[in-house]
Design an enzyme around this catalytic site. Structure first.
Site, short mmCIF file in Angstrom:
data_model
loop_
_atom_site.label_atom_id
_atom_site.label_comp_id
_atom_site.label_asym_id
_atom_site.label_seq_id
_atom_site.Cartn_x
_atom_site.Cartn_y
_atom_site.Cartn_z
N GLY A 1 0.84 -1.27 0.10
CA GLY A 1 0.20 -0.11 0.08
C GLY A 1 0.77 1.40 -0.07
O GLY A 1 2.07 1.16 0.00
N THR B 1 1.06 3.58 2.49
CA THR B 1 1.77 3.95 3.55
C THR B 1 3.07 3.32 3.65
O THR B 1 4.02 3.71 4.09
CB THR B 1 1.08 3.76 4.92
OG1 THR B 1 -0.40 4.41 4.50
CG2 THR B 1 1.34 4.28 6.12
N GLU C 1 -0.97 -10.82 3.06
CA GLU C 1 -0.56 -9.92 4.37
C GLU C 1 -0.87 -10.70 5.71
O GLU C 1 -0.22 -10.47 6.55
CB GLU C 1 -1.55 -8.47 4.22
CG GLU C 1 -1.00 -7.86 3.21
CD GLU C 1 -2.04 -6.81 2.91
OE1 GLU C 1 -1.36 -5.53 2.04
OE2 GLU C 1 -3.17 -6.66 3.12
#
Ligand code: 5RP
Length: 230
Positions: free
Chosen positions: A29, A31, A106
Site C-alpha cells: 500500500g 503508507t 498480508e
C-alpha cells in the site's frame, strides 16, 4: 495526507525496527512506501543482515529497488516484526485490510510474525469497523466458487460486489490468481464472528478481517501528531 502516512511509518519504524530485527515483514500500500523510505534513510541503524519478507509484488519491487534483500517464508518462516497498512482499525485493534487485494499474503506474513504493527493515517481510525471503510470487507475467492460464495454472502446479510479492474477491463485478479469480492455488512458488531462465518464458506481463501493480530497501531494525524492505540 501524505505527511500523516509518513509520520506513522517513521514513528513505527524508529520504535520497532531495531538493530536486532533480522527478519522484517513489509506490507503493501501507499503508507508502506514511507516505511521503505525510513529503511533507506536509516540503514546504519538496521541489522547488518536484514532480510525483508514482502507481502506482494509492489513492496517487493520497492525493496529491491532500494537495495534491500528480499526472501521467501520458505527460508525464513519466523518473522521478527511485520509492519503493514490498514483500511480501517477499530478501538480493539480489529482491522480491515485488502483495499489493495493483497490481504491473503498480508495475513500469512502477519501470522508468521512475532510482532504485528499497523501504520495508517487518521482516516483509518474508527470505533467500530464499517464506520470509515465504506467499500466493504474484501474476501478473496477462487473463481470456480464465485457464484455460490456471492449467494451465501447475501444470505448472511452482506451486499457483495465483485471487484473490477480499472476501466472495468475484467475482475481484479490477485497475486494468487483469485477474485476479490467486497462485501458491505454495514457496521460490524462482532468482527471475530463475522470472520469465522465468512472464512468457513467453501471457496473463500481469505477474509480481510484481521482480529487479535495487531499489537499496536500508529496513526498519523492531521495536526502532525501521531496517535497510538495498543
Ligand atoms: C492492501 C492493504 C493495504 O495495507 C491497505 O489498503 C492500506 O493501504 P494504504 O496505505 O495505501 O492506505 O490492505 O491489501
Amino acid at each position: 495526507m501524505e505527511k500523516a502516512k509518513k509520520d506513522s511509518a517513521y514513528r513505527a519504524g524508529a520504535k520497532h525496527i531495531t538493530p536486532e530485527t533480522r527478519v522484517l515483514g513489509v506490507g503493501s500500500g501507499s503508507t508502506i512506501v514511507y516505511l521503505v523510505h525510513y529503511l533507506r534513510e536509516n540503514r546504519e541503524k538496521l541489522h547488518p543482515d536484514l532480510v525483508c519478507i514482502p507481502t506482494g509484488f509492489q513492496s517487493r519491487q520497492l525493496l529491491v529497488e532500494n537495495g534491500f534483500r528480499v526472501a521467501e517464508l520458505d527460508e525464513f518462516p519466523v518473522i521478527d516484526v511485520a509492519i503493514d497498512g490498514a483500511d480501517e482499525v477499530d478501538a480493539s485493534l480489529n482491522v480491515i485490510k485488502g483495499g489493495g487485494a493483497a490481504h491473503l499474503r498480508e495475513k500469512v506474513v502477519a501470522s508468521a510474525a512475532k510482532d504485528f504493527i499497523i501504520i495508517a493515517d487518521y482516516r483509518k481510525m474508527s470505533e467500530q469497523l464499517g464506520q470509515q471503510w465504506k467499500q466493504g470487507v474484501p474476501i478473496e475467492v477462487i473463481p470456480f466458487a464465485l457464484s455460490p460464495v456471492m449467494a451465501r454472502l447475501k444470505e448472511m446479510g452482506g451486499a457483495p460486489t465483485l471487484r473490477m479492474a480499472q476501466r472495468k477491463a475484467g475482475p481484479v485478479v490477485t497475486d494468487n490468481g483469485n477474485f476479490v469480492v467486497d462485501v458491505d455488512f454495514g457496521l460490524i458488531a462482532d468482527p471475530a464472528s463475522l470472520l469465522a462465518r465468512t472464512k468457513a464458506l467453501a471457496g473463500v481463501v481469505e477474509v480481510g478481517l484481521f482480529c487479535s493480530m495487531a499489537r499496536i497501531a500508529y496513526f498519523g494525524m492531521a495536526d502532525g501528531s501521531v496517535q497510538i492505540r495498543e
